[in-house]
Scaffold this motif. Sequence first.
Motif, PDB file in Angstrom:
ATOM      1  N   ILE A 104      73.065  61.518   3.689  1.00 12.44           N
ATOM      2  CA  ILE A 104      71.855  60.907   4.244  1.00 12.44           C
ATOM      3  C   ILE A 104      70.694  61.071   3.267  1.00 12.44           C
ATOM      4  CG2 ILE A 104      70.105  61.122   6.068  1.00 12.44           C
ATOM      5  CD1 ILE A 104      72.426  61.856   7.990  1.00 12.44           C
ATOM      6  N   LYS A 105      70.543  62.264   2.713  1.00  9.91           N
ATOM      7  CA  LYS A 105      69.449  62.519   1.762  1.00  9.91           C
ATOM      8  C   LYS A 105      69.595  61.658   0.510  1.00  9.91           C
ATOM      9  CE  LYS A 105      67.896  66.759   1.282  1.00  9.91           C
ATOM     10  NZ  LYS A 105      67.830  68.223   1.063  1.00  9.91           N
ATOM     11  N   ALA A 106      70.823  61.470   0.061  1.00  9.09           N
ATOM     12  CA  ALA A 106      71.047  60.668  -1.145  1.00  9.09           C
ATOM     13  C   ALA A 106      70.798  59.182  -0.886  1.00  9.09           C
ATOM     14  CB  ALA A 106      72.475  60.874  -1.645  1.00  9.09           C
ATOM     15  N   ALA A 107      71.212  58.701   0.302  1.00  9.43           N
ATOM     16  CA  ALA A 107      71.075  57.277   0.613  1.00  9.43           C
ATOM     17  C   ALA A 107      69.663  56.909   1.034  1.00  9.43           C
ATOM     18  CB  ALA A 107      72.059  56.888   1.714  1.00  9.43           C
ATOM     19  N   LEU A 108      68.941  57.888   1.607  1.00  6.60           N
ATOM     20  CA  LEU A 108      67.585  57.641   2.097  1.00  6.60           C
ATOM     21  C   LEU A 108      66.625  58.686   1.520  1.00  6.60           C
ATOM     22  CD1 LEU A 108      68.445  56.969   5.867  1.00  6.60           C
ATOM     23  CD2 LEU A 108      67.683  55.248   4.216  1.00  6.60           C
ATOM     24  N   PRO A 109      66.399  58.689   0.212  1.00  8.61           N
ATOM     25  CA  PRO A 109      65.566  59.741  -0.396  1.00  8.61           C
ATOM     26  C   PRO A 109      64.118  59.731   0.089  1.00  8.61           C
ATOM     27  CG  PRO A 109      65.997  57.972  -1.957  1.00  8.61           C
ATOM     28  CD  PRO A 109      66.883  57.723  -0.785  1.00  8.61           C
ATOM     29  N   ASN A 110      63.650  58.599   0.536  1.00 11.10           N
ATOM     30  CA  ASN A 110      62.265  58.487   1.007  1.00 11.10           C
ATOM     31  C   ASN A 110      62.162  58.344   2.520  1.00 11.10           C
ATOM     32  OD1 ASN A 110      61.219  58.465  -1.711  1.00 11.10           O
ATOM     33  ND2 ASN A 110      61.983  56.357  -1.869  1.00 11.10           N
TER      34      ASN A 110
END
Length: 435
Positions: A236-242
């Motif tokens: 999730i963090k990698a796909a949605l960094p912002n």
Amino acid sequence: MSQLGRRKFLLYSSTGILASLMLKGCASEGGGGDTAADPCAGGANPCAAGDGIKVGILHSLSGTMAISETTVVDAEMMAIDEINAAGGVLGKQIIPVKEDGASDWPTFAEKAAKLIDQDKVVTVFGCWTSASRKAVLPVFEEKKHMLWYPVQYEGQECSNNVFYTGATPNQQIEPAVDWLLENKGKEFFLVGSDYVFPRTANTIIKEQLAAKGGKTVGEDYLPLGDTEVTPIIAKIKAALPNGGVIFNSLNGDSNVSFFKQMQGAGLTPDKYPVMSVSVAEEEVRQIGPEYLKGHYASWNYYQTVETPANNKFVADFKAKYGEDRVTNDPMESAYIMVYLWKQAVEQAGTTDLEPVRAAAVGQSFDAPQGKVEMKPNHHISQTVRLGQVRDDGLFDIVWSTEGTLDPIPWNQYVKETKGFACDWTDPAKGEKYKA
């Protein structure tokens, strides 16, 4: 004694003891108490008269799904107690026969067959996951029996042997996606348990996002009951960094680890709002509201719904089970399905399956969520509500439909089922026809 003789001796002895205990229980006069749990209690003495109506209750009382399903049993038992206290059905007391599906799908099928063949129940109230429903469906189809199913699900099914009182996707998932696109963002990460409901729900969501200008940036699944969510959090963090929207269809104990690790990883609801479709007040209570505050859920009912029927439902539930208990959507659906069945039986004037099946269509009920009605496709009309978790673990309702939405079992975003409908009141239409 030979092994065979020993088995016969034990069988006959236990049968004699059981019969003695039943005669003793049914011979007692007066009493009161929990008539659903003890149908021999009370002056009417339905056991002695052979005058009770057996119904099956089939849910997970153990295993990973017990966190959710035991509360549904409580709601069904409360409805049965209320009906029995008011005189029963057709002048007879309801006798519930409980079985534990144990969060195991083959066990659900075995228990369904037992309830029908051995216990001779007139209907079954049961299941939570679509995997358990799919497991028992062949049993009910083969025996042409009747299941009442209380939980929102993925649709793509319309059985003459099932009455569905949970939401179809157009009454839960689709409105939630529309609201998120308008209010929270266009990029979605989909996370769910690895079985039929989450995978089918996510297929629908991906088609809806493609049609509405949204984007699926990731999709991942956990085996049901798995608590190893660290890899999903990393994805999730990698796909949605912002930041971005997380649509959650995890079921059972997996949600405990998921929300705790989301918070631990700094994925807070201001940047990473989670919309859940299987997390309600009871799950929030058990996980801890401090881990879910600010996140969202899509349901038809919340404890905070303001209707006279809900005020009574909540008060009665707390009086029966404790002031610390909460109500939720699957519990409400379970509660009202017992009453819809009762009304159908009374209209039919019998518990025979075919007259009850016909009488169930068109039944309406002043439910805690508002008025509902059983439609010809064996699903009910419902109000859709989106809620946000607050400090006390209950939900503030942030959006709702103006009135009820009719159920659409065959999804209109999925190419293979677009344009199809279901109508069991017309022999020419039935399970699936081109509308």
